[in-house]
Design a protein around this motif. Sequence first.
Motif, mmCIF file in Angstrom:
data_model
loop_
_atom_site.group_PDB
_atom_site.id
_atom_site.type_symbol
_atom_site.label_atom_id
_atom_site.label_comp_id
_atom_site.label_asym_id
_atom_site.label_seq_id
_atom_site.Cartn_x
_atom_site.Cartn_y
_atom_site.Cartn_z
ATOM 1 N N LEU A 56 0.833 -1.206 0.000
ATOM 2 C CA LEU A 56 0.000 0.000 0.000
ATOM 3 C C LEU A 56 0.868 1.257 0.000
ATOM 4 O O LEU A 56 0.718 2.148 -0.842
ATOM 5 N N VAL A 57 1.834 1.290 0.928
ATOM 6 C CA VAL A 57 2.638 2.505 1.077
ATOM 7 C C VAL A 57 3.605 2.663 -0.091
ATOM 8 O O VAL A 57 3.702 3.750 -0.690
ATOM 9 N N LEU A 58 4.310 1.583 -0.446
ATOM 10 C CA LEU A 58 5.305 1.710 -1.523
ATOM 11 C C LEU A 58 4.627 2.081 -2.831
ATOM 12 O O LEU A 58 5.102 2.941 -3.581
ATOM 13 N N SER A 88 1.835 3.728 -3.183
ATOM 14 C CA SER A 88 1.364 5.113 -3.119
ATOM 15 C C SER A 88 2.500 6.104 -3.294
ATOM 16 O O SER A 88 2.339 7.157 -3.917
ATOM 17 N N LEU A 89 3.663 5.766 -2.727
ATOM 18 C CA LEU A 89 4.784 6.708 -2.813
ATOM 19 C C LEU A 89 5.270 6.881 -4.248
ATOM 20 O O LEU A 89 5.821 7.918 -4.609
ATOM 21 N N MET A 90 5.023 5.854 -5.059
ATOM 22 C CA MET A 90 5.438 5.974 -6.465
ATOM 23 C C MET A 90 4.627 7.060 -7.189
ATOM 24 O O MET A 90 5.045 7.575 -8.213
ATOM 25 N N GLU A 91 3.445 7.370 -6.638
ATOM 26 C CA GLU A 91 2.615 8.399 -7.258
ATOM 27 C C GLU A 91 3.157 9.802 -7.025
ATOM 28 O O GLU A 91 2.809 10.737 -7.740
ATOM 29 N N VAL A 92 3.991 9.941 -5.978
ATOM 30 C CA VAL A 92 4.400 11.282 -5.558
ATOM 31 C C VAL A 92 5.068 12.038 -6.697
ATOM 32 O O VAL A 92 4.698 13.182 -7.009
ATOM 33 N N GLU A 93 6.039 11.371 -7.328
ATOM 34 C CA GLU A 93 6.791 12.006 -8.409
ATOM 35 C C GLU A 93 5.859 12.545 -9.501
ATOM 36 O O GLU A 93 5.910 13.716 -9.873
ATOM 37 N N ARG A 107 2.630 13.169 -9.456
ATOM 38 C CA ARG A 107 1.763 14.262 -9.038
ATOM 39 C C ARG A 107 2.542 15.570 -8.908
ATOM 40 O O ARG A 107 2.025 16.643 -9.233
#
Lengths: 258, 255
Positions: free
Chosen positions: A197-199, A201-206, A208
Amino acid sequence: MNALGMYVARESGLHSLHPLTKVLLTLLFITAGLTLPGNWTGYFIVAFIVFPLAFWGRVVSNLFSATWKVSLPFAISVILIHGFFWGEGTPVFEVGILSPKWEGAIFAAISMGRIILVMSVFLLFSMTTRPDALMITLKQAGVPSSIAYIIVTTLQIAPSFQRKALTILDAQRSRGLETEGNLYIRAKALIPLILPLVLGSLMEVEERAIAIEARGFNSGKKETSLIEIPDTPLQKNIRRIVIFSIFGLIVLGVLWRL
Amino acid sequence: MFENIKKEFTTRTLVLIPIAIAINIAIGELVVRLKLPVYLDSIGTVLVGAIAGPWAGALTGGLANLIWGLFNPFAAPFFYVAAAIGLMAGFAGKRGAFQNETPRWVSVVVGAVFVFSLTLFILAFINASTDETGYTSYPSMSQLFSQYLGIFIFAILAGAAIGYFLLQKGGYAGMWGLITGIVAAIISAPTAAYVFGGVTGSGTDLLVAAFRASGGGILASVLAQGSVSDPFDKMLSFMVVWLIIRSLPARFTSR
């Protein structure tokens, strides 16, 4: 959870008040309930201010059922704990080791007044205010647009994250992850659920970050808004008075207790 | 100082914050589905603190509770506690608690010291006596040690075992989680006791009832309840974040 929060769409005077006026009134009622002397202030504010406002906003039944739903677990705990575990006091009755005390019952009633006040005032606010309208007015009032971005985005993406969590739960189950059984088995299941879930989601940060920078997020120019939030001089004056009252109440509340 | 705060809030941090709050909510949901007796509702907050810094962590925690307050008003008055958790996670991150491996013997010491102090605290609390004038006196250390020597030895051994098997190589992260939990328990107790009559409407209220039954006041019982449940919960949260950060690609943590 959805992006409009607990908002209940109705045509009413309360709904059409400027969101900032409602924010400040919410803070005022809670400050008043917690600082004014007297044990029953909470009940008074709920009965003579919150209830009429809910009537004006045409959300009485919604407010009643929502407040009931969130306050009930507290009511049970408050009554059980303070009723039966008070210590020294005048017993109401004695059956074996059970002896509820009057002092405890009164304290439970006082606490419930505060709990119902906080719950109903917040719920009345979220039922009559659209989160997006609130954000526009906060921005206009000088709150940094980054804060508004965080709040709006959270409300938009939280439901999809809840769905994502449940999808991962199903996926891991179908691969044989045990999610039922004793505490040890269930606790062990947590890491294989949290990490994807976390990993993921963090891939979306870049992505966005690039997307909003490309739309001029950091330009520093003042934004304009498509939606106009109506405001009146009367409400502006009311807001000034409310701000002074909140500070006054806090100062007085401290002085009364010294 | 102000420049440092500003430096934390890059576009990437701002994008990360809503995702972290959504992670808090989603993990909260998973914990409920698994029927686990913990909250673990601040993993996202701790993550922002660890990756972006203390002020970003504090903002994440504060906003998370205020936004959640739109759905359940109980969370809103505790926004400052969530902010403090994010802040502490940021300080822990600055000291490398999330990047480094801890020797296992350090984890053993951390676990033992913590469970020992928790036992000391609870026993002192249970054995405190209040006289007619309302003055509360606590038993002396030597009195407690001679009376409960067996329990203390057991507590140290149990703590050491927790350190060895649960904290493993994340001893520093676990230690920061424990400290954060204690801070959270202390600063949330007054609000919980005054605004909510000392209850949360959940299972931890049984602990409050137990401490009340042993003669503690309301504020003291809430504080004792928090000191038992919060450190463990925050220790797990910090450990999970430690695991997450170690599985992240290097380009993510290098900034």
